[in-house]
Every structure is written in structure tokens, then in C-alpha cells.
Design a protein around this motif. Structure first.
Motif, PDB file in Angstrom:
ATOM      1  N   SER A  58       0.871  -1.179   0.000  1.00  0.00           N
ATOM      2  CA  SER A  58       0.000   0.000   0.000  1.00  0.00           C
ATOM      3  C   SER A  58       0.907   1.229   0.000  1.00  0.00           C
ATOM      4  CB  SER A  58      -0.921   0.009   1.226  1.00  0.00           C
ATOM      5  OG  SER A  58      -0.161   0.139   2.414  1.00  0.00           O
ATOM      6  N   ALA A  59       0.600   2.191  -0.854  1.00  0.00           N
ATOM      7  CA  ALA A  59       1.444   3.384  -0.968  1.00  0.00           C
ATOM      8  C   ALA A  59       0.706   4.460  -1.741  1.00  0.00           C
ATOM      9  CB  ALA A  59       2.765   3.044  -1.672  1.00  0.00           C
ATOM     10  N   ARG A  60       1.225   5.662  -1.656  1.00  0.00           N
ATOM     11  CA  ARG A  60       0.745   6.760  -2.501  1.00  0.00           C
ATOM     12  C   ARG A  60       1.964   7.414  -3.144  1.00  0.00           C
ATOM     13  NH1 ARG A  60      -3.614   9.407  -3.881  1.00  0.00           N
ATOM     14  NH2 ARG A  60      -4.880   8.159  -2.441  1.00  0.00           N
ATOM     15  N   LEU A  61       1.890   7.567  -4.460  1.00  0.00           N
ATOM     16  CA  LEU A  61       2.968   8.193  -5.212  1.00  0.00           C
ATOM     17  C   LEU A  61       2.510   9.568  -5.662  1.00  0.00           C
ATOM     18  CD1 LEU A  61       3.192   4.953  -5.630  1.00  0.00           C
ATOM     19  CD2 LEU A  61       4.847   5.567  -7.398  1.00  0.00           C
ATOM     20  N   ILE A  62       3.316  10.579  -5.358  1.00  0.00           N
ATOM     21  CA  ILE A  62       2.974  11.966  -5.658  1.00  0.00           C
ATOM     22  C   ILE A  62       3.981  12.522  -6.665  1.00  0.00           C
ATOM     23  CG2 ILE A  62       2.648  14.278  -4.687  1.00  0.00           C
ATOM     24  CD1 ILE A  62       2.073  12.894  -2.000  1.00  0.00           C
ATOM     25  N   ASN A  63       3.469  13.177  -7.701  1.00  0.00           N
ATOM     26  CA  ASN A  63       4.308  13.751  -8.746  1.00  0.00           C
ATOM     27  C   ASN A  63       4.227  15.268  -8.667  1.00  0.00           C
ATOM     28  OD1 ASN A  63       5.674  14.475 -11.037  1.00  0.00           O
ATOM     29  ND2 ASN A  63       4.422  13.273 -12.461  1.00  0.00           N
ATOM     30  N   ASN A  64       5.324  15.886  -8.254  1.00  0.00           N
ATOM     31  CA  ASN A  64       5.371  17.355  -8.158  1.00  0.00           C
ATOM     32  C   ASN A  64       5.932  17.990  -9.421  1.00  0.00           C
ATOM     33  OD1 ASN A  64       4.382  17.503  -5.455  1.00  0.00           O
ATOM     34  ND2 ASN A  64       6.395  16.859  -4.705  1.00  0.00           N
ATOM     35  N   GLY A  65       6.156  17.176 -10.455  1.00  0.00           N
ATOM     36  CA  GLY A  65       6.708  17.695 -11.693  1.00  0.00           C
ATOM     37  C   GLY A  65       5.637  18.148 -12.667  1.00  0.00           C
ATOM     38  N   THR A  66       6.078  18.485 -13.865  1.00  0.00           N
ATOM     39  CA  THR A  66       5.166  18.996 -14.886  1.00  0.00           C
ATOM     40  C   THR A  66       4.867  17.960 -15.970  1.00  0.00           C
ATOM     41  OG1 THR A  66       7.066  19.924 -16.107  1.00  0.00           O
ATOM     42  CG2 THR A  66       5.933  21.376 -14.538  1.00  0.00           C
ATOM     43  N   GLU A  67       5.413  16.742 -15.833  1.00  0.00           N
ATOM     44  CA  GLU A  67       5.171  15.684 -16.799  1.00  0.00           C
ATOM     45  C   GLU A  67       4.702  14.420 -16.092  1.00  0.00           C
ATOM     46  OE1 GLU A  67       8.577  14.968 -19.181  1.00  0.00           O
ATOM     47  OE2 GLU A  67       8.624  16.984 -20.065  1.00  0.00           O
ATOM     48  N   ASP A  68       3.794  13.703 -16.749  1.00  0.00           N
ATOM     49  CA  ASP A  68       3.335  12.426 -16.200  1.00  0.00           C
ATOM     50  C   ASP A  68       4.498  11.437 -16.148  1.00  0.00           C
ATOM     51  OD1 ASP A  68       0.892  13.632 -16.268  1.00  0.00           O
ATOM     52  OD2 ASP A  68       0.082  12.410 -17.905  1.00  0.00           O
ATOM     53  N   GLN A  69       4.442  10.550 -15.174  1.00  0.00           N
ATOM     54  CA  GLN A  69       5.429   9.482 -15.084  1.00  0.00           C
ATOM     55  C   GLN A  69       4.703   8.152 -14.908  1.00  0.00           C
ATOM     56  OE1 GLN A  69       9.199   9.680 -13.223  1.00  0.00           O
ATOM     57  NE2 GLN A  69       9.027  11.862 -12.721  1.00  0.00           N
ATOM     58  N   THR A  70       5.339   7.088 -15.356  1.00  0.00           N
ATOM     59  CA  THR A  70       4.760   5.752 -15.273  1.00  0.00           C
ATOM     60  C   THR A  70       5.516   4.926 -14.245  1.00  0.00           C
ATOM     61  OG1 THR A  70       4.095   5.810 -17.597  1.00  0.00           O
ATOM     62  CG2 THR A  70       4.185   3.653 -16.539  1.00  0.00           C
ATOM     63  N   VAL A  96       1.464   8.197 -12.806  1.00  0.00           N
ATOM     64  CA  VAL A  96       1.456   9.219 -11.759  1.00  0.00           C
ATOM     65  C   VAL A  96       1.345  10.565 -12.477  1.00  0.00           C
ATOM     66  CG1 VAL A  96       2.582  10.059  -9.674  1.00  0.00           C
ATOM     67  CG2 VAL A  96       3.049   7.732 -10.490  1.00  0.00           C
ATOM     68  N   PRO A  97       0.167  11.168 -12.479  1.00  0.00           N
ATOM     69  CA  PRO A  97      -0.038  12.385 -13.275  1.00  0.00           C
ATOM     70  C   PRO A  97       0.753  13.568 -12.737  1.00  0.00           C
ATOM     71  CG  PRO A  97      -1.923  11.983 -11.856  1.00  0.00           C
ATOM     72  CD  PRO A  97      -1.039  10.788 -11.717  1.00  0.00           C
ATOM     73  N   ALA A  98       1.142  14.444 -13.629  1.00  0.00           N
ATOM     74  CA  ALA A  98       1.849  15.667 -13.229  1.00  0.00           C
ATOM     75  C   ALA A  98       0.979  16.477 -12.280  1.00  0.00           C
ATOM     76  CB  ALA A  98       2.204  16.486 -14.461  1.00  0.00           C
ATOM     77  N   GLY A  99       1.559  16.872 -11.167  1.00  0.00           N
ATOM     78  CA  GLY A  99       0.816  17.643 -10.184  1.00  0.00           C
ATOM     79  C   GLY A  99      -0.239  16.848  -9.448  1.00  0.00           C
ATOM     80  N   GLY A 100      -0.224  15.528  -9.567  1.00  0.00           N
ATOM     81  CA  GLY A 100      -1.230  14.680  -8.916  1.00  0.00           C
ATOM     82  C   GLY A 100      -0.597  13.479  -8.249  1.00  0.00           C
ATOM     83  N   SER A 101      -1.415  12.478  -7.975  1.00  0.00           N
ATOM     84  CA  SER A 101      -0.931  11.296  -7.263  1.00  0.00           C
ATOM     85  C   SER A 101      -1.715  10.070  -7.693  1.00  0.00           C
ATOM     86  CB  SER A 101      -1.064  11.491  -5.750  1.00  0.00           C
ATOM     87  OG  SER A 101      -2.441  11.565  -5.370  1.00  0.00           O
ATOM     88  N   VAL A 102      -1.209   8.910  -7.317  1.00  0.00           N
ATOM     89  CA  VAL A 102      -1.883   7.650  -7.578  1.00  0.00           C
ATOM     90  C   VAL A 102      -1.665   6.742  -6.370  1.00  0.00           C
ATOM     91  CG1 VAL A 102       0.105   6.543  -8.705  1.00  0.00           C
ATOM     92  CG2 VAL A 102      -2.204   5.798  -9.262  1.00  0.00           C
ATOM     93  N   ALA A 103      -2.657   5.926  -6.059  1.00  0.00           N
ATOM     94  CA  ALA A 103      -2.581   5.043  -4.896  1.00  0.00           C
ATOM     95  C   ALA A 103      -2.340   3.608  -5.329  1.00  0.00           C
ATOM     96  CB  ALA A 103      -3.871   5.134  -4.075  1.00  0.00           C
ATOM     97  N   LEU A 104      -1.632   2.881  -4.504  1.00  0.00           N
ATOM     98  CA  LEU A 104      -1.451   1.444  -4.663  1.00  0.00           C
ATOM     99  C   LEU A 104      -2.192   0.742  -3.543  1.00  0.00           C
ATOM    100  CD1 LEU A 104       2.325   0.807  -5.552  1.00  0.00           C
ATOM    101  CD2 LEU A 104       0.344   0.688  -7.074  1.00  0.00           C
ATOM    102  N   GLY A 105      -2.969  -0.268  -3.892  1.00  0.00           N
ATOM    103  CA  GLY A 105      -3.729  -0.997  -2.885  1.00  0.00           C
ATOM    104  C   GLY A 105      -5.098  -0.372  -2.657  1.00  0.00           C
ATOM    105  N   GLY A 106      -6.016  -1.206  -2.219  1.00  0.00           N
ATOM    106  CA  GLY A 106      -7.359  -0.703  -1.960  1.00  0.00           C
ATOM    107  C   GLY A 106      -8.270  -0.891  -3.156  1.00  0.00           C
ATOM    108  N   GLU A 107      -9.546  -0.900  -2.889  1.00  0.00           N
ATOM    109  CA  GLU A 107     -10.549  -1.150  -3.918  1.00  0.00           C
ATOM    110  C   GLU A 107     -10.507  -0.097  -5.023  1.00  0.00           C
ATOM    111  OE1 GLU A 107     -15.397  -1.936  -4.278  1.00  0.00           O
ATOM    112  OE2 GLU A 107     -14.456  -1.455  -2.345  1.00  0.00           O
ATOM    113  N   GLY A 108     -10.469  -0.561  -6.262  1.00  0.00           N
ATOM    114  CA  GLY A 108     -10.484   0.335  -7.405  1.00  0.00           C
ATOM    115  C   GLY A 108      -9.138   0.921  -7.775  1.00  0.00           C
TER     116      GLY A 108
END
Length: 226
Positions: A58-70, A96-108
Motif C-alpha cells: 500500500s502506498a501513494r505516489l505523488i508527482n510534483n513535476g510537470t510531466e506524467d510518469q509511469t 502518476v499524473p503531473a501535479g497529482g498522485s496515484v494510490a497502490l492498494g485498496g478497492e479500485g
């Protein structure tokens, strides 16, 4: 004077321990995090439900950059063994979208699952070293605690890896049973036909019993008329 002398080092140590850069502030086994360049990985735990043969991250990845990362991989740092990384439903990758975040684990959400954690020496209570590999930033390494999903850690149940789905057992349909049932009568019919054929083969010219008797009676009638 002596009391004042000893009090100063004690104060100095206390102040050092409570400072912003104190080592104790960097040790958060229940909320592991690390940052490399524009990517920050936080709230990382390895969840190993008791009685299960798989673990998840379980984790959350945050991207503070201006480009999406995979997110390309999540691996065990010591062995290099990769976890099975599955995007969220309807997605083809973990982005991991630019200026956003993505979660690992959990429903959906996307999941990172480890089969056979025992073989990988992943055990409850350990500090497991993990590596998150991203398309631009590269590797982000950290140590996360291995926790169960019950008792005092019941909170993590919602983030635990999904259970393995058992393959349904195919049952015979009534049509199949009927097809099997028709085999035996067919076999008997063939056997009867074979038996009838054998009798005819033994004496194909022999007349039937009734025909033979009628033929004899007819001969006797002709003799009597003569």
C-alpha cells in the motif's frame, strides 16, 4: 556548579534529539516515505494478511513535476524480485499524473502483489526494503514495515491484496449425461446385430424352421394325391 555542568549536556542532547533534522524524526516504520526529484512515495506498508499466501504493497505516489510518469515496477531491493503490478480497472498502466498522485492498494486502485512471500523471506514485523521504478525519476528506495491486516492493524484490511479467485469447476450438463447414457444401448444393439450376423453366417442357406415344416407338409400332400 557540578549540577549546572551535567545539566547542560543533558539539555544539549535533548535539543538535538528534538530538532528538525533529528534522526528519530526520519524513522517512521508505520509511515515509510522517500523522495527523489519530483516523485515522492509515502504511506508505504507491506501488508501480509495472516493465513494468506500473498502480500501486497500500500502506498501513494505523488508527482510534483510537470510531466506524467509511469510506475514501471515495484521490487524487493535485496533479491530484485518484482511484484506483480496490475493497473486499476480500465487502465493499461500505472500513471502518476503531473501535479497529482496515484494510490497502490485498496478497492479500485492499482495493486502490487507478491506471491509466495514466505519464499521471498517477507515476514510480519520485518522492515522490508522496496524499490519503486519510475519512467523518468528512476529508482526510489525505502524500507517499509510488514504488517498484518487484523487485530491492531485491522485498518490495513481495506488495502490488503485481493484474494485469489478460484477457478469454477465445470459440472456435467443434463445433455452430457444423456449422451453418455445413450452409449450403452447403442453398444448392446451392435452386439445383438453381431450375434444375428454370426448365426446367419453359420448356415446362410438353411431355411427357417416354419418354412421347413410347411415344405414337408406340402410334399406329403402331393404324395397322397398321387
Amino acid at each position: 556548579m557540578a549540577a549546572a555542568f551535567f545539566a547542560f549536556p543533558l539539555f544539549a542532547l535533548t535539543a538535538c534529539g528534538a530538532g528538525h533534522d533529528a534522526g528519530t524524526n526520519n524513522i517512521r516504520p508505520d509511515n515509510a516515505s522517500a523522495q527523489v526529484d519530483d516523485i515522492k512515495v509515502q504511506s508505504v506498508n507491506v501488508i501480509l494478511p495472516e493465513g494468506e499466501d500473498r502480500a501486497g504493497v500500500s502506498a501513494r505516489l505523488i508527482n510534483n513535476g510537470t510531466e506524467d510518469q509511469t510506475l514501471r515496477a515495484v521490487a524487493l531491493a535485496d533479491s530484485g524480485q518484482q511484484l506483480e503490478l496490475l493497473p486499476a480497472e480500465g487502465e493499461t498502466s500505472v500513471t502518476v499524473p503531473a501535479g497529482g498522485s496515484v494510490a497502490l492498494g485498496g478497492e479500485g486502485n492499482a495493486t502490487a502483489v507478491l506471491d509466495d512471500p514466505e519464499g521471498a523471506e517477507v515476514r510480519l514485523g520485518n522492515a522490508q526494503r522496496l524499490v519503486f521504478v519510475l519512467s523518468e525519476t528512476g529508482e526510489v528506495s525505502l524500507s517499509a514495515r510488514v504488517v498484518p491486516a487484523s487485530g491492531a492493524f485491522a485498518y490495513y484490511e481495506a488495502w490488503a491484496p485481493p484474494p485469489v479467485e478460484e477457478e469454477p469447476v465445470e459440472e456435467e450438463s443434463p445433455a452430457d449425461e444423456g449422451a453418455e447414457g445413450t452409449e450403452e444401448p447403442g453398444q448392446d444393439a451392435e452386439a445383438d446385430t453381431d450375434q444375428g450376423t454370426d448365426e446367419n453366417v453359420e448356415d446362410p442357406q438353411a431355411p427357417a424352421d416354419d418354412e421347413g415344416e410347411q415344405g414337408v407338409e406340402g410334399e406329403q400332400g402331393v404324395d397322397a394325391q398321387n
